[in-house]
Design a protein around this motif. Structure first.
Motif, mmCIF file in Angstrom:
data_model
loop_
_atom_site.group_PDB
_atom_site.id
_atom_site.type_symbol
_atom_site.label_atom_id
_atom_site.label_comp_id
_atom_site.label_asym_id
_atom_site.label_seq_id
_atom_site.Cartn_x
_atom_site.Cartn_y
_atom_site.Cartn_z
ATOM 1 N N THR A 163 0.768 5.147 0.366
ATOM 2 C CA THR A 163 -0.142 5.717 1.276
ATOM 3 C C THR A 163 -0.035 7.061 1.096
ATOM 4 N N VAL A 183 3.813 -1.628 3.668
ATOM 5 C CA VAL A 183 3.218 -0.301 3.483
ATOM 6 C C VAL A 183 4.414 0.873 3.232
ATOM 7 N N ILE A 193 0.970 -1.153 -0.106
ATOM 8 C CA ILE A 193 0.003 -0.020 -0.018
ATOM 9 C C ILE A 193 0.809 1.196 0.000
ATOM 10 N N LYS A 217 -5.136 10.734 5.535
ATOM 11 C CA LYS A 217 -4.620 9.865 6.477
ATOM 12 C C LYS A 217 -5.450 8.755 6.906
ATOM 13 N N SER A 251 -5.915 6.068 4.229
ATOM 14 C CA SER A 251 -4.774 5.307 4.179
ATOM 15 C C SER A 251 -4.817 4.221 5.477
ATOM 16 N N GLU A 257 -7.378 1.710 4.851
ATOM 17 C CA GLU A 257 -6.916 0.716 3.840
ATOM 18 C C GLU A 257 -6.139 -0.491 4.377
ATOM 19 N N ILE A 258 -5.067 0.364 5.193
ATOM 20 C CA ILE A 258 -4.123 -0.662 5.833
ATOM 21 C C ILE A 258 -5.008 -1.649 6.884
#
Length: 302
Positions: A54, A86, A52, A62, A65, A68-69
């Motif tokens: 970011t 990441v 990912i 933020k 991101s 998604e993580i």
């Protein structure tokens, strides 16, 4: 059995270029690479890794991101993928906090050391040129990143804290990249950087954006359009711009009267005080750029 990596990109086009370069490196060392983690990717056999890239610029970015993580941490815990890496602006900005807060991530990389991911995976460097990449945009179009970082420490912006001081790429490397992409069918370039009009000063002692985009490096019948967005009136901003010899130029300028821009400077803390009106480029039409104000409740002041 094949090894597969999906690279998910969040944030701006500069991040996308980094992802495209990483994808080329990974392909060069034997991985099957995709620019999204599709159902086909999840259901396939073999080792599966998700990377990912970011964004850490504003609050919404933020949050996107982090969400998604966390979603891919859950997928990893369920056995859908084998590893999660990441990289990018968020992990650069919060390098000390994130590994402790999200231990499910296997490895963290920042904005400047992401190429180490390949070395960590296979313990050897890829053979491709550092600017080579897998184009994920439509085949005719590509972003062309000419610099990283920013020297403008505006009060509203975290970019210099994340990416560091302005770092121009050499004219020679950019020209090589353009020629490579044209050979692959690219006919439209969107020239990008955090501050286009500061290009070259760190390398050559003076701003060289006009020289760069005036280089006739491409055959006349190979390029349909070049896109250059200029949002600030600085130094070379008033000169006629001839992208790749003058074919298909579109230059966007800041769409704000001088008086309004001066008032905006008071809000954003522009240290140079050089935000200006539309960039005067004779014979050239405006493409798309605009100056957006009013974020954070200050719109009534403009």
């Amino acid at each position: 059995m094949s090894k597969k990596i999906a690279v998910i990109t969040l944030g701006c086009s500069k991040n996308l270029v980094d992802s495209e370069r990483l994808m080329r490196m990974l392909a060069d060392v034997g991985y099957d690479v995709a620019d999204a983690a599709s159902d086909e990717f999840i259901g396939s056999d073999g080792e599966k890794i998700v990377v990912i890239n970011t964004c850490g610029f504003i609050g919404d970015a933020k949050e996107e991101s982090v969400n998604e993580i966390l979603a891919w941490c859950e997928a990893k815990n369920e056995g859908a993928i084998d590893a999660l890496y990441v990289m990018g602006c968020l992990s650069q900005r919060y390098a000390d906090e994130l590994p402790a807060e999200i231990p499910e991530v296997d490895r963290w990389y920042g904005k400047t050391d992401w190429s180490n991911l390949v070395l960590d995976l296979v313990n050897r460097a890829p053979g491709s040129a550092p600017y080579d990449r897998v184009i994920t945009t439509p085949r005719h179009h590509a972003y062309l990143k000419i610099a990283e970082g920013c020297n403008r420490f505006c009060s509203f912006c975290a970019i210099p804290l994340i990416t560091g001081r302005y770092k121009s790429r050499s004219v020679e490397e950019i020209v090589d990249e353009v020629r490579m992409l044209v050979c692959r069918g690219v006919k439209e370039f969107n020239v990008i950087a955090q501050d286009l009009t500061n290009y070259g000063k760190d390398l050559y002692g003076k701003v060289e954006i006009a020289r760069l985009i005036g280089l006739p490096v491409i055959p006349a019948d190979a390029l349909e359009a070049g896109v250059l967005r200029l949002g600030q009136k600085r130094r070379d901003g008033g000169r006629a711009l001839n992208l790749f010899g003058g074919r298909g130029i579109f230059v966007g300028g800041a769409l704000a009267p001088q008086t309004e821009a001066q008032r905006l400077v008071l809000l954003i803390g522009d240290p140079f005080g050089q935000l200006g009106g539309p960039v005067p480029v004779p014979g050239v039409g405006v493409h798309a750029d605009q100056l957006i104000a009013g974020e954070g409740g200050h719109g009534d002041l403009l």
